[in-house]
Structure formats: structure tokens, C-alpha cells
Design a protein around this motif. Structure first.
Motif, PDB file in Angstrom:
ATOM      1  N   SER A 227       0.865  -1.181   0.000  1.00  0.00           N
ATOM      2  CA  SER A 227       0.000   0.000   0.000  1.00  0.00           C
ATOM      3  C   SER A 227       0.895   1.221   0.000  1.00  0.00           C
ATOM      4  CB  SER A 227      -0.881   0.015   1.252  1.00  0.00           C
ATOM      5  OG  SER A 227      -0.100   0.315   2.398  1.00  0.00           O
ATOM      6  N   TYR A 229       1.230   3.143   2.465  1.00  0.00           N
ATOM      7  CA  TYR A 229       1.603   3.479   3.830  1.00  0.00           C
ATOM      8  C   TYR A 229       3.112   3.663   3.914  1.00  0.00           C
ATOM      9  CZ  TYR A 229       2.468   3.463   8.804  1.00  0.00           C
ATOM     10  OH  TYR A 229       2.880   3.840  10.061  1.00  0.00           O
ATOM     11  N   ASP A 394      -1.617  -0.249   8.365  1.00  0.00           N
ATOM     12  CA  ASP A 394      -2.898  -0.095   7.675  1.00  0.00           C
ATOM     13  C   ASP A 394      -3.478  -1.446   7.277  1.00  0.00           C
ATOM     14  OD1 ASP A 394      -1.297  -0.872   5.585  1.00  0.00           O
ATOM     15  OD2 ASP A 394      -1.777   0.831   4.296  1.00  0.00           O
TER      16      ASP A 394
END
Length: 566
Positions: A227, A229, A394
Motif C-alpha cells: 500500500s 503506507y 494499515d
RNA sequence: CGGGGCGUAGCUCAGCUUGGUAGAGCGCUUGCUUCGGGAGCAAGAGGUCGCAGGUUCGAAUCCUGUCGCCCCGACCA
């Protein structure tokens, strides 16, 4: 620009005191020269690069709706006393007294100056939102200047400050700046990552940093592989592990006569480091001591610890004597058993069963220890630095650690400065309203170094096109001997210049070796070689900096210009 | 600030242990030759050996102090 008229000072040898590649290349390519520790002169070639970065920053800030100002680098100390930062900022604040013994600071940032301006001249909510920026030299009495302009005592920074009627509008402008920064670094041509950050001494609620990814970076970043993140390791949260397994082992002491670290104990007992617990004893808020329990393979995150309500900030480790007095054992043999001092355990340590820890007795550790049975059930907290391989907070993917160079930082400050300095406006109903503030910085001179850090090869700098000091370098071979070469090169130079192409013409009459070596070192993106060989068949040689091979192109200005954009 | 190291030619460094007229390579200047990836030959310029004291007939070298710089730790654009 004709090189014979320019001030190009390159060196073959690497200066002894340059550590990182960007510093070495900036010195070798003649971009900068050192005046003193952390103080650098920008030479003509380097200044061109600095100005290019500055221009991109200015254009994108303007495009984003910010307005440029210029405030004095000197700030009367009273302003900093008013915000409290004169005392808080610490020795890094460069201060001086004038002849009347009045205190001044040389600004490292300018929240106070801008807020002072705002409280005088911003009276109405109708004047908001407002975002003011400047590009100016900033000063810091760095503990240790290093890496050339990367960490200098003086550096060029773009700093912006915004004012808003409410938090929602601040959040909107924050996103606006975030996008502007994204465009800026994309245009500059560096690989970067936006990461969650701690706001540090600037203060405020939410902040993110922009990092140029480079192995020489001073910051560790945790990034997810699945992701977007990403967080500075200072700010990366660790996820709580699953429920603690049931106790299975009996608690028993083991002799560890010389084994003080978890690594040594784990090796001696032949158990994984992840099943050990270490204690870090620090001063507690309000006096006394508190012990922080961490898994043996985890590192304490100082910022997280300092934010914990039981821990005194700034973090201060307990002395050996205090530890002996409280635990009856020296450091290296401490454990959370026996209720010696209050224990705060990192979630990962709190989730262990049958772990190994110090026995609070010199020369002994204890194995098969379990919370709630052998040690009081601890208060859990997030205290550790995340590690590579941890799950991403996350919930998507796994974290890995990479290094970055912080080139930008954006903050939602809230009302910290506007409140302290009594900046207020009247709202629609005629009531006083304290504006929400944001601030947004870019280290312009640091961007130059960071770009080199990312873009170089064995021969020198490989500039991203957008910030290269010149776009093309023109290298004539045997210009002093061949009338045809001189004629063709002079004409090409004149025509490229007339067409607005930034061209550097190496008319110094050097032999090809040194001429090419300089061209590579200073990293000009495009090189045109004019020689009798090529001219014989009506051709110039074109080479892109960093490309493996050169190629021949028709010897016309139009073909050269076409090659540049190809 | 704490710990480690270094100050000798523009740059990279030798010389210091064992005191005796300051060196090399690169760079720079001039000339000739050379000319497609840091050329060759020849001639030349350039250093109060960081600074200040001290020891000594004599100090780059030994001693003391001082200043500057670099590297490792705590900060930040």
C-alpha cells in the motif's frame, strides 16, 4: 555560455573531507566551495542548479495560490520569547546580541515573524485563507554540520505559513500543499515518498515529510510493500500482536555469569531473541523510575516513550546506582519480576509467554517467565520502533525499512502560534476568532544534494533534465586545428543560443579526454561532439548523459534540437 | 558537548619515531611536439610546515597551550 569565459573549476581528486557522494561530486564538479564547517559558497555552476530548483518551487507555490514575501533573517528575540521558543528551541537556535546588547535570533524558521505580521495586518475573516511563503537563507547552529550542503549551518529554504478560519479549511490547504509538493518533486525529477512524521519542535497535530529515497539518507523510513503506507520510523506505529499464548513452562533461574545483553543470553540458552525481554529504566514523570519492557529484538522508540504519560520528557536513562538501589541488581540482569518499579511493556513484550528476562540478581536470568503469574500484569503501550517484516499498520502488506533524505515537511500547526501571539481576526458575527495555521517547508539547497545522491554514476553527476545547470554541452574536437570543426561548432552554438537552448560550449581547446571527463562530471544531460570524423559525412555525434552509446545525427541545428527532445 | 583522528604547495599525501638548509604525484605558467576518453619532453612559479609560547647551537620533527577541520553519538529542511 562559452566555457573559456566561464568559471568552471573541476578536480580529478576527491577532497579528503567529503564523505557522501553528493558532497564529493559537488566539490569535484565545482558547484560549491567550503568556507568553514557547514558554510558553503555556491559557485556559478552550482548556483544555476540552485536557482532552477528555486524556480520550480516558486512556480508551483504560485500556482497553488500562495503569495511570496520576504522577511528579515534577523528576528528580535522578544518575538521568540513570546512564542516560548526562545527557551524551548535550544542551542540550535543561532542567537546574537547587537551593540546595544539587545537579543536577536537568526531565523531557522519564521512562524513568529509571519504570525506577528498577521496579527497586525490580518483583521478580518474576509482576508482568509492566506498562505504566505518565502525562499530565503535559514540559520541553524547545527550540533554537527556534515555531508556538505545536506546539513549545513546555513541553507536555502522555502517556508510557507497559512492562516484559516477553521480546521477544515486548514485541512483543505494542507492537502493543497501536499499536492503542490508532489508536483514540485515530480518536476525536479527525484524519486520520493511521502511519509507520516513526528512534528518535533515546530509543534502541531498532523505532519508529513517528503523524502528523497537514497541509501545515504539520515532518516529511516518504514514503507509498506502493498500500500502507500509510509512513515518515518520515529512516527511509525506498531500493530498489536495477537493474544498471548497460555503459560506452559515453569519459571526457573539460569546462571548467566557474563551474559548481559539479550543477544548473549539468547545465544547461551539457545532460544530465539524474540522470546527475551529487556528492561530500560528511565525517569518517571513526576519523579521516581519507570521500567520500559521491550522484546529483546526490538528497539525503544524515544519519541513514543516521551509521549507516554508515565515517562518524563525529555527521556532520561536511570543511572547505574539508582538501578542497583531499586532492583538489587546491576543493569544487564533486570527483569519485570518482583514489583521493583512500575513497568510499562511494549505490546509485543506484553504478548509473550514463557519468556526469558533478567532475574534481578547479578549473574542470573530467569526463564519460563509469564506475565500475571511471575510478573505483575503490565500496562501495555506502543513503545518500540517498527522493524522490517512487521505487518503494515494499515493492515495491507509488510513493512520494510529504507533510508531517505528529508527534503520537505508539511504541518498542520493548529493554533499554537496564533494563540501564543494573540493573532486574531473578527468572524462574520464580529467575534474574535483565533486562526488555524499550517506551515510547509522545503530544503531547497538540500534538494540539490539529494538529487545528486540519487542521480550519479562512476563518471560524475547525471542531472535530471529539469535542474541541470545547462541542457547541452557542445564539445568540438580539434577546434584549434580544424577550420571546419570551428566553423560548424561556432555556428551550432550561435543557433542553439538563439533558439533559447541553454548550451555550454567547451571552447577551451582541451584534448578530448579531459573535455569528455568534465562533461560527464558536471552531468550535462545532452552532449554534442563536433569533429572532423563526423563532419566528413555531414554528422554530429549525440550522446545522452548516462546512455551507454553515442549515436550520429545529421549535422544541422534542427536535428540537434530534435535529438534533445527525443 | 563527549569519544576518536587530522592540520606540511591549489588538491591528494610523504617527511616527524631517531631535531641538521622542505619533498612527490596531480594541478598551474611558458615553449615545442601531440590531439576521439584525464598525452610527451623541457623550463618555471608556488609553502611564515594552522597559530603562539617553550626546550635546543639548531624545531615541520620534542614539550605546553590555542585555533581550525574531519569522523562516531544526542538534532532537523
Amino acid at each position: 555560455m562559452r566555457l573559456s569565459q566561464y568559471f568552471l573549476v573541476t578536480t580529478k581528486e576527491t577532497p579528503a573531507d567529503a564523505e557522501v557522494v553528493s558532497h564529493q561530486l559537488m566539490l569535484r564538479a565545482g558547484l560549491i566551495r567550503k568556507l568553514g564547517a557547514g558554510l558553503y559558497t555556491w559557485l556559478p555552476l552550482g548556483l544555476r542548479v540552485l536557482r532552477k530548483v528555486e524556480t520550480i518551487v516558486r512556480e508551483e507555490m504560485d500556482r497553488a495560490g500562495a503569495l511570496e514575501v520576504l522577511v528579515p533573517p534577523q528576528v528580535p528575540a522578544e518575538l521568540w520569547q513570546e512564542s516560548g521558543r526562545f527557551d524551548q528551541y535550544g542551542p540550535e537556535l543561532l542567537r546574537f546580541k547587537d551593540r546595544h546588547q539587545r537579543d536577536f535570533v537568526l531565523g531557522p524558521t519564521h512562524e513568529e515573524t509571519i504570525t506577528d505580521m498577521a496579527r497586525r495586518d490580518v483583521r478580518s475573516y474576509r482576508q482568509l485563507p492566506l498562505n504566505l511563503y518565502q525562499i530565503q537563507t535559514k540559520f541553524r547552529d547545527e550540533i554537527r554540520p556534515r555531508f556538505g550542503v545536506m546539513r549545513a549551518r546555513e541553507f536555502l529554504m522555502k517556508d510557507a505559513y497559512s492562516f484559516h478560519v477553521d480546521a477544515a479549511d486548514l485541512a483543505r490547504e494542507y492537502r493543497n500543499m501536499r499536492e503542490a509538493y508532489r508536483r514540485i518533486f515530480t518536476r525536479v525529477g527525484v524519486r520520493f515518498r511521502i511519509v507520516k512524521a513526528d512534528s518535533g519542535p515546530i509543534g502541531g497535530d498532523r505532519s508529513e515529510e517528503f523524502h528523497v529515497l537514497a541509501n545515504s539518507g539520515e532518516d529511516l523510513l518504514a514503507v509498506s510493500d502493498a500500500s502507500d503506507y509510509a512513515a518515518n520510523i520515529e512516527a511509525a506505529e506498531s500493530l498489536r500482536p495477537g493474544p498471548r499464548p497460555a503459560a506452559a513452562a515453569q519459571s526457573e533461574p539460569v546462571a548467566t555469569p557474563t551474559q548481559k545483553t539479550c543477544e548473549e543470553v539468547a545465544a547461551l540458552l539457545g532460544v530465539p531473541l524474540q522470546t527475551t525481554v529487556k528492561l530500560i529504566v528511565v525517569r518517571a514523570r513526576g519523579g521516581g523510575l519507570v521500567a520500559l519492557a521491550l522484546r529483546g529484538d526490538h528497539a525503544l522508540n524515544v519519541l513514543k516513550a516521551e509521549k507516554h504519560p508515565r515517562v518524563a520528557a525529555p527521556l532520561e536513562l536511570a543511572g547505574d546506582a539508582e538501578i542497583e538501589a531499586a532492583f538489587g541488581a546491576p543493569p544487564g540482569f533486570l527483569g519485570p519480576i518482583g514489583d521493583k518499579v512500575p513497568v510499562v511493556a511494549d505490546h509485543a513484550a506484553a504478548a509473550l509467554a514463557d519468556f526469558v528476562c533478567g532475574a534481578n540478581r547479578a549473574g542470573y536470568h530467569q526463564r519460563g517467565v509469564n506475565w500475571g503469574r511471575d510478573a505483575r500484569e503490565p500496562e501495555g503501550a506502543d513503545l518500540r520502533c517498527v522493524a522490517g517484516g512487521d505487518p503494515s499498520p494499515d493492515g495491507q502488506g509488510t513493512l520494510s525499512l529504507v533510508r531517505g533524505i528529508e527534503v520537505g515537511h508539511i504541518f498542520q500547526l493548529g493554533r499554537k502560534y496564533s494563540e501564543a501571539m494573540h493573532a486574531s481576526v473578527l468572524d462574520e458575527s464580529g467575534k474574535e476568532l483565533t486562526p488555524e495555521m499550517g506551515c510547509y517547508g522545503i530544503g531547497v539547497s538540500r534538494v540539490v544534494a539529494a538529487a545528486i545522491e540519487q542521480c550519479n554514476d562512476a563518471a560524475g553527476i547525471v542531472w535530471p533534465e529539469a535542474i541541470a545547470p545547462f541542457r547541452v554541452i557542445l564539445c568540438p574536437i580539434g577546434r584549434d586545428k580544424s577550420a571546419a570543426v570551428k566553423q560548424a561548432a561556432d555556428t551550432l552554438y550561435a543557433e542553439l543560443s538563439a533558439a533559447g537552448v541553454e548550451v555550454l560550449y567547451d571552447d577551451r581547446g582541451l584534448r578530448p579526454g579531459p573535455m569528455f571527463a568534465d562533461a560527464d562530471l558536471i552531468g550535462i544531460p545532452h552532449r554534442i561532439v563536433v569533429g572532423d570524423k563526423g563532419l566528413g559525412s555531414g554528422q554530429f555525434e549525440y550522446k545522452r548523459r548516462g546512455a551507454a552509446e553515442a549515436r550520429m545525427i545529421p549535422a544541422t541545428t534542427a536535428d540537434v534540437i530534435a535529438a534533445l527532445s527525443a
